[in-house]
Design a protein around this motif. Structure first.
Motif, mmCIF file in Angstrom:
data_model
loop_
_atom_site.group_PDB
_atom_site.id
_atom_site.type_symbol
_atom_site.label_atom_id
_atom_site.label_comp_id
_atom_site.label_asym_id
_atom_site.label_seq_id
_atom_site.Cartn_x
_atom_site.Cartn_y
_atom_site.Cartn_z
ATOM 1 N N GLU A 79 1.584 5.850 9.584
ATOM 2 C CA GLU A 79 0.467 6.323 8.765
ATOM 3 C C GLU A 79 -0.737 5.403 8.901
ATOM 4 O O GLU A 79 -1.887 5.864 8.955
ATOM 5 C CB GLU A 79 0.899 6.416 7.304
ATOM 6 C CG GLU A 79 1.915 7.526 7.024
ATOM 7 C CD GLU A 79 2.488 7.443 5.620
ATOM 8 O OE1 GLU A 79 2.982 8.474 5.130
ATOM 9 O OE2 GLU A 79 2.437 6.341 5.020
ATOM 10 N N PHE A 80 -0.476 4.097 8.944
ATOM 11 C CA PHE A 80 -1.559 3.128 9.110
ATOM 12 C C PHE A 80 -2.278 3.354 10.440
ATOM 13 O O PHE A 80 -3.513 3.377 10.499
ATOM 14 C CB PHE A 80 -0.993 1.709 9.048
ATOM 15 C CG PHE A 80 -1.954 0.647 9.495
ATOM 16 C CD1 PHE A 80 -2.984 0.218 8.668
ATOM 17 C CD2 PHE A 80 -1.841 0.071 10.757
ATOM 18 C CE1 PHE A 80 -3.875 -0.766 9.084
ATOM 19 C CE2 PHE A 80 -2.723 -0.917 11.184
ATOM 20 C CZ PHE A 80 -3.741 -1.329 10.340
ATOM 21 N N GLU A 107 -6.893 5.184 13.598
ATOM 22 C CA GLU A 107 -7.451 5.931 14.718
ATOM 23 C C GLU A 107 -8.449 6.983 14.238
ATOM 24 O O GLU A 107 -9.499 7.196 14.866
ATOM 25 C CB GLU A 107 -6.335 6.595 15.525
ATOM 26 C CG GLU A 107 -6.867 7.362 16.737
ATOM 27 C CD GLU A 107 -5.780 7.864 17.648
ATOM 28 O OE1 GLU A 107 -6.102 8.591 18.610
ATOM 29 O OE2 GLU A 107 -4.592 7.548 17.406
ATOM 30 N N ARG A 108 -8.132 7.639 13.135
ATOM 31 C CA ARG A 108 -9.065 8.641 12.599
ATOM 32 C C ARG A 108 -10.399 8.004 12.245
ATOM 33 O O ARG A 108 -11.475 8.534 12.576
ATOM 34 C CB ARG A 108 -8.453 9.305 11.362
ATOM 35 C CG ARG A 108 -9.371 10.333 10.694
ATOM 36 C CD ARG A 108 -8.813 10.781 9.352
ATOM 37 N NE ARG A 108 -8.624 9.663 8.434
ATOM 38 C CZ ARG A 108 -9.615 9.100 7.756
ATOM 39 N NH1 ARG A 108 -10.870 9.539 7.899
ATOM 40 N NH2 ARG A 108 -9.379 8.102 6.931
ATOM 41 N N GLU A 147 0.812 -1.213 0.000
ATOM 42 C CA GLU A 147 0.000 0.000 0.000
ATOM 43 C C GLU A 147 0.845 1.261 0.000
ATOM 44 O O GLU A 147 0.311 2.375 -0.122
ATOM 45 C CB GLU A 147 -0.923 0.020 1.229
ATOM 46 C CG GLU A 147 -1.987 -1.054 1.227
ATOM 47 C CD GLU A 147 -3.003 -0.849 0.130
ATOM 48 O OE1 GLU A 147 -3.456 0.301 -0.048
ATOM 49 O OE2 GLU A 147 -3.349 -1.829 -0.552
ATOM 50 N N GLY A 148 2.174 1.105 0.155
ATOM 51 C CA GLY A 148 3.042 2.269 0.227
ATOM 52 C C GLY A 148 2.772 3.121 1.450
ATOM 53 O O GLY A 148 2.820 4.349 1.396
ATOM 54 N N GLN A 149 2.484 2.451 2.574
ATOM 55 C CA GLN A 149 2.093 3.133 3.802
ATOM 56 C C GLN A 149 3.008 2.711 4.942
ATOM 57 O O GLN A 149 3.361 1.534 5.059
ATOM 58 C CB GLN A 149 0.634 2.796 4.147
ATOM 59 C CG GLN A 149 -0.012 3.693 5.174
ATOM 60 C CD GLN A 149 -1.489 3.339 5.368
ATOM 61 O OE1 GLN A 149 -1.875 2.171 5.299
ATOM 62 N NE2 GLN A 149 -2.320 4.334 5.607
#
Length: 504
Positions: free
Chosen positions: A364-365, A370-371, A358-360
């Motif tokens: 960032e994950f 959490e968001r 995912e290029g993450q």
């Protein structure tokens, strides 16, 4: 019993607490607001309220013990206290804590979200019981006076020629045939292979398959397999290094040998009227293609409706402040994280490999997760508030239909699913899900939703299959359903009366 042995840690903000005192004899309670989502109840129960529970506790213990010189059940409290000091008081405490805690919640209009952290502050022989209970509570939410007319925008519904071509190609592939070819394998070919993984010269447990059919270039099986297969003919083999994605050797290098037994090429039927008649109920390929386009249109329309619901809810969330209990957010965050890891494990992929694809980054994950969790929890509170304000209810038919649909989605037998929900007391959760769904539908139907081109998005008359219903037809169907229900009720009435007569 001493004070303090029922205490658990809790969070307290630095701001001075807001304290409210409410007296409603015989129970006196005070509420200390620790945060918008956490409160501390202080409850005092006078001795006269404790005495019935103490008497019942002594009677219960008397029935369970044998004391020489006394008949069973007739042991005086003084003797019980001498033989088992504090046992009756502990029994009475367990009996009364729960009921007085609930009374205090009701008196102060608090809705708990979790089990409380309880501390017994005072519990004397002849004095009152005093205890505190810290608990996460449902936050107060100030909704706008009018939630109608919320504005939201979604993407256009667009079905491209490429979309249709892709769907037709997938359908065509289902009717393809495999033929053996005498040449090296290339991308798109199907090969029949054996695989064997070895670590330090020893076979890896569960790391061997035989006679497996695989499409070259499909991916998703084991890293390096497609590169190893390219150029191999039937009867040839190759060894390469890779890493397993499950088992005891996850992430470790292993040697994988692949042997090709067959190389097969897929022969596809021509896209003509004969194919249309073979693959569908249509006589011509043009009709089949038009049907594929229409089905894609319906699916895109449903996707647009889902996006509209999210957009409308997000528009309202932007206007309303929803305090979130951190404990609840943490629990949901852990549950979501565990669910993601389980799904990846079933797919034979590690979280690290998924993030790489995912290029993450891990950070960032976590931030994205959490968001999404915070948005979901806030949305639940908001929809609950709307449902309460609109006095949205749920009838038995809606509950049954919802549980049957949930059973089908999870691949379970509907009756077994219903029995499980009843046995584990999950029905209130189901009811709340339905109320939230109805609240969201009410919110969306009153909103102004347009697509990117500025056209109004039809949501009110959108059917579950993605078609747009005629309001008049919908009304006629509703009238017919109501008449059928009345007829069924009238037919059942004599039978019910007969059954009652028989019972009498």
């Amino acid at each position: 019993m001493g004070a303090g042995d029922r205490r658990f840690e809790s969070c307290r903000p630095d701001a001075p607490p807001d304290i409210h005192l409410k007296e409603n004899k015989p129970v006196k309670s005070a509420v200390e607001t620790l945060s918008p989502t956490r409160a501390k109840l202080t409850v005092e129960v006078p001795f006269e309220e404790l005495k019935p529970s103490l008497d019942a506790a002594y009677q219960k213990i008397a029935q369970q013990i044998n004391i020489p010189g006394f008949r069973k059940g007739k042991v005086p409290p003084q003797i019980i206290e001498r033989q088992f000091p504090g046992a009756a008081r502990e029994e009475a405490l367990n009996d009364i804590l729960g009921s007085k805690y609930v009374e205090a919640l009701q008196e102060n209009d608090l809705v708990p979200l979790a089990q409380p952290d309880v501390e017994v502050v005072k519990y004397d022989d002849e004095g009152p019981l005093e205890f505190t209970a810290e608990v996460d509570i449902k936050p107060e939410i100030s909704l706008p006076e009018n939630t109608e007319g919320l504005e939201a925008s979604v993407d256009d519904v667009e079905v491209t020629d490429e979309d249709v071509t892709e769907q037709v190609a997938a359908l065509r592939g289902r009717f393809g045939t495999l033929i053996d070819v005498e040449r090296p394998a290339q991308e798109g070919d199907f090969v029949v292979i054996d695989l064997k993984a070895v670590k330090d010269g020893e076979p890896v447990e569960g790391g061997e398959v035989t006679g497996f059919s695989y499409e070259v270039g499909r991916g998703g099986m084991i890293d390096g397999l497609d590169d190893a297969l390219a150029g191999l003919s039937a009867g040839e083999d190759k060894t390469f290094t890779s890493q397993l994605v499950n088992g005891d050797l996850v992430g470790e290098d292993v040697e994988v040998s692949v042997t090709v037994h067959q190389v097969q090429e897929q022969e596809l039927p021509d896209l003509d009227d004969d194919f249309a008649q073979m693959a569908s109920e249509f006589d011509t390929f043009a009709e089949l293609e038009a049907d594929v386009r229409e089905r894609l249109q319906r699916g895109k329309r449903l996707e647009q409706a889902a996006a509209a619901r999210d957009a409308v809810l997000e528009a309202l969330l932007d206007k309303v402040e929803v305090p979130l209990p951190e404990n609840l957010v943490t629990e949901e965050l852990n549950a979501r994280r565990q669910s993601v890891e389980q799904q990846l494990a079933y797919a034979g992929m590690t979280l690290e490999a998924y993030l790489e694809d995912e290029g993450q980054t891990q950070e960032e994950f976590e931030a994205d997760l959490e968001r999404r969790v915070r948005d979901a929890v806030a949305a639940q509170f908001l929809l609950d508030e709307i449902a309460d304000r609109s006095e949205i209810g749920v009838d038995q038919a809606e509950l049954t239909q919802h549980m049957v649909r949930r059973a089908q989605q999870s691949g379970q037998d509907p009756q077994e699913f219903v029995n499980h929900m009843l046995e584990h007391n999950h029905v209130p959760e189901m009811v709340q899900e339905i109320r939230r769904g109805k609240a969201l539908a009410e919110l969306v139907e009153s909103a102004v939703v347009k697509d990117a081109s500025g056209n109004p998005v039809e949501l009110k008359n959108l059917r579950p299959d993605g078609t747009i219903g005629d309001p008049e037809d919908e009304a006629a169907e509703a009238d017919e359903a109501a008449e059928a229900a009345e007829a069924a009720e009238a037919a059942e009435a004599p039978a019910d009366e007969a059954a009652e007569s028989t019972q009498d």
